[in-house]
Design a protein around this motif. Sequence first.
Motif, mmCIF file in Angstrom:
data_model
loop_
_atom_site.group_PDB
_atom_site.id
_atom_site.type_symbol
_atom_site.label_atom_id
_atom_site.label_comp_id
_atom_site.label_asym_id
_atom_site.label_seq_id
_atom_site.Cartn_x
_atom_site.Cartn_y
_atom_site.Cartn_z
ATOM 1 N N MET A 36 0.828 -1.181 0.000
ATOM 2 C CA MET A 36 0.000 0.000 0.000
ATOM 3 C C MET A 36 0.878 1.252 0.000
ATOM 4 N N GLU A 37 2.019 1.168 0.671
ATOM 5 C CA GLU A 37 2.924 2.318 0.660
ATOM 6 C C GLU A 37 3.479 2.549 -0.741
ATOM 7 N N GLN A 38 3.735 1.476 -1.468
ATOM 8 C CA GLN A 38 4.219 1.628 -2.835
ATOM 9 C C GLN A 38 3.138 2.234 -3.725
ATOM 10 N N ALA A 39 1.899 1.837 -3.545
ATOM 11 C CA ALA A 39 0.800 2.420 -4.319
ATOM 12 C C ALA A 39 0.692 3.908 -4.025
ATOM 13 N N LYS A 40 0.801 4.270 -2.770
ATOM 14 C CA LYS A 40 0.759 5.682 -2.377
ATOM 15 C C LYS A 40 1.902 6.445 -3.038
ATOM 16 N N GLU A 41 3.090 5.869 -3.014
ATOM 17 C CA GLU A 41 4.270 6.496 -3.612
ATOM 18 C C GLU A 41 4.085 6.713 -5.121
ATOM 19 N N ILE A 42 3.564 5.706 -5.793
ATOM 20 C CA ILE A 42 3.346 5.816 -7.238
ATOM 21 C C ILE A 42 2.337 6.920 -7.546
ATOM 22 N N PHE A 46 1.610 9.472 -5.658
ATOM 23 C CA PHE A 46 2.105 10.765 -5.200
ATOM 24 C C PHE A 46 3.131 11.363 -6.146
ATOM 25 N N ASN A 47 4.125 10.556 -6.547
ATOM 26 C CA ASN A 47 5.184 11.135 -7.377
ATOM 27 C C ASN A 47 5.489 10.351 -8.648
ATOM 28 N N GLY A 48 4.702 9.304 -8.931
ATOM 29 C CA GLY A 48 4.881 8.545 -10.165
ATOM 30 C C GLY A 48 6.108 7.671 -10.172
ATOM 31 N N GLU A 49 6.692 7.424 -9.016
ATOM 32 C CA GLU A 49 7.901 6.617 -8.936
ATOM 33 C C GLU A 49 7.668 5.389 -8.063
ATOM 34 N N LEU A 50 8.425 4.345 -8.357
ATOM 35 C CA LEU A 50 8.378 3.127 -7.565
ATOM 36 C C LEU A 50 9.785 2.809 -7.093
ATOM 37 N N HIS A 51 9.956 2.752 -5.799
ATOM 38 C CA HIS A 51 11.249 2.398 -5.214
ATOM 39 C C HIS A 51 11.111 1.021 -4.578
ATOM 40 N N VAL A 52 11.807 0.062 -5.169
ATOM 41 C CA VAL A 52 11.730 -1.305 -4.679
ATOM 42 C C VAL A 52 12.424 -1.417 -3.323
ATOM 43 N N HIS A 53 13.573 -0.788 -3.195
ATOM 44 C CA HIS A 53 14.279 -0.775 -1.914
ATOM 45 C C HIS A 53 13.593 0.255 -1.035
ATOM 46 N N ARG A 54 12.924 -0.236 -0.013
ATOM 47 C CA ARG A 54 12.064 0.605 0.809
ATOM 48 C C ARG A 54 12.862 1.397 1.830
ATOM 49 N N PRO A 55 12.522 2.681 1.996
ATOM 50 C CA PRO A 55 13.213 3.508 2.988
ATOM 51 C C PRO A 55 12.864 3.102 4.425
ATOM 52 N N ASN A 56 11.772 2.391 4.595
ATOM 53 C CA ASN A 56 11.342 1.956 5.932
ATOM 54 C C ASN A 56 11.542 0.445 6.115
ATOM 55 N N ARG A 57 12.644 -0.041 5.613
ATOM 56 C CA ARG A 57 12.940 -1.475 5.646
ATOM 57 C C ARG A 57 12.840 -2.048 7.060
ATOM 58 N N GLU A 58 13.419 -1.350 8.025
ATOM 59 C CA GLU A 58 13.417 -1.850 9.395
ATOM 60 C C GLU A 58 12.001 -1.994 9.934
ATOM 61 N N GLU A 59 11.169 -1.020 9.641
ATOM 62 C CA GLU A 59 9.774 -1.095 10.084
ATOM 63 C C GLU A 59 9.057 -2.277 9.438
ATOM 64 N N GLN A 75 -6.063 0.958 6.946
ATOM 65 C CA GLN A 75 -7.214 1.824 6.671
ATOM 66 C C GLN A 75 -6.763 3.249 6.375
ATOM 67 N N ARG A 76 -5.810 3.746 7.153
ATOM 68 C CA ARG A 76 -5.282 5.102 6.911
ATOM 69 C C ARG A 76 -4.612 5.180 5.543
ATOM 70 N N LEU A 77 -3.794 4.176 5.230
ATOM 71 C CA LEU A 77 -3.120 4.161 3.933
ATOM 72 C C LEU A 77 -4.124 4.064 2.792
ATOM 73 N N PHE A 78 -5.151 3.262 2.960
ATOM 74 C CA PHE A 78 -6.173 3.119 1.923
ATOM 75 C C PHE A 78 -6.860 4.461 1.661
ATOM 76 N N GLN A 115 -6.846 6.522 -1.814
ATOM 77 C CA GLN A 115 -8.076 6.991 -2.453
ATOM 78 C C GLN A 115 -7.998 8.488 -2.755
ATOM 79 N N ASP A 116 -7.557 9.276 -1.781
ATOM 80 C CA ASP A 116 -7.450 10.722 -1.968
ATOM 81 C C ASP A 116 -6.452 11.072 -3.069
ATOM 82 N N LEU A 117 -5.298 10.403 -3.056
ATOM 83 C CA LEU A 117 -4.283 10.669 -4.077
ATOM 84 C C LEU A 117 -4.753 10.249 -5.467
ATOM 85 N N SER A 118 -5.553 9.206 -5.544
ATOM 86 C CA SER A 118 -6.008 8.741 -6.862
ATOM 87 C C SER A 118 -6.899 9.767 -7.550
ATOM 88 N N LEU A 119 -7.532 10.614 -6.774
ATOM 89 C CA LEU A 119 -8.398 11.641 -7.360
ATOM 90 C C LEU A 119 -7.608 12.740 -8.059
#
Length: 78
Positions: free
Chosen positions: A1-7, A9-22, A41-44, A48-52
């Motif tokens: 879901m974080e990757q979907a949000k990232e895409i 938000f900025n149209g980019e996909l980073h496979v190596h996650r900045p929050n790896r430890e989490e 639920q928060r991410l969803f 939804q908001d970003l998709s608009l």
Amino acid sequence: MEQAKEILFNGELHVHRPNREELLLIKSGIYSYEELFLRSQRLFKEIQDLSLSSMLPAAPDQAILTKLLVELREELYR
């Protein structure tokens, strides 16, 4: 879901996650189901908001995808 949000938000996909430890903590089971459910639920809602307002097309260009698939297969079988 974080990757979907990232895409969205900025149209980019980073496979190596900045929050790896989490993510590893999540995988280890440190968070409860309820905590993860609330987080999802928060991410969803954010997704939804970003998709608009996203500049991404509503659907992929099938012609471009078909061309790419053919090129990849031709390269694979050389």
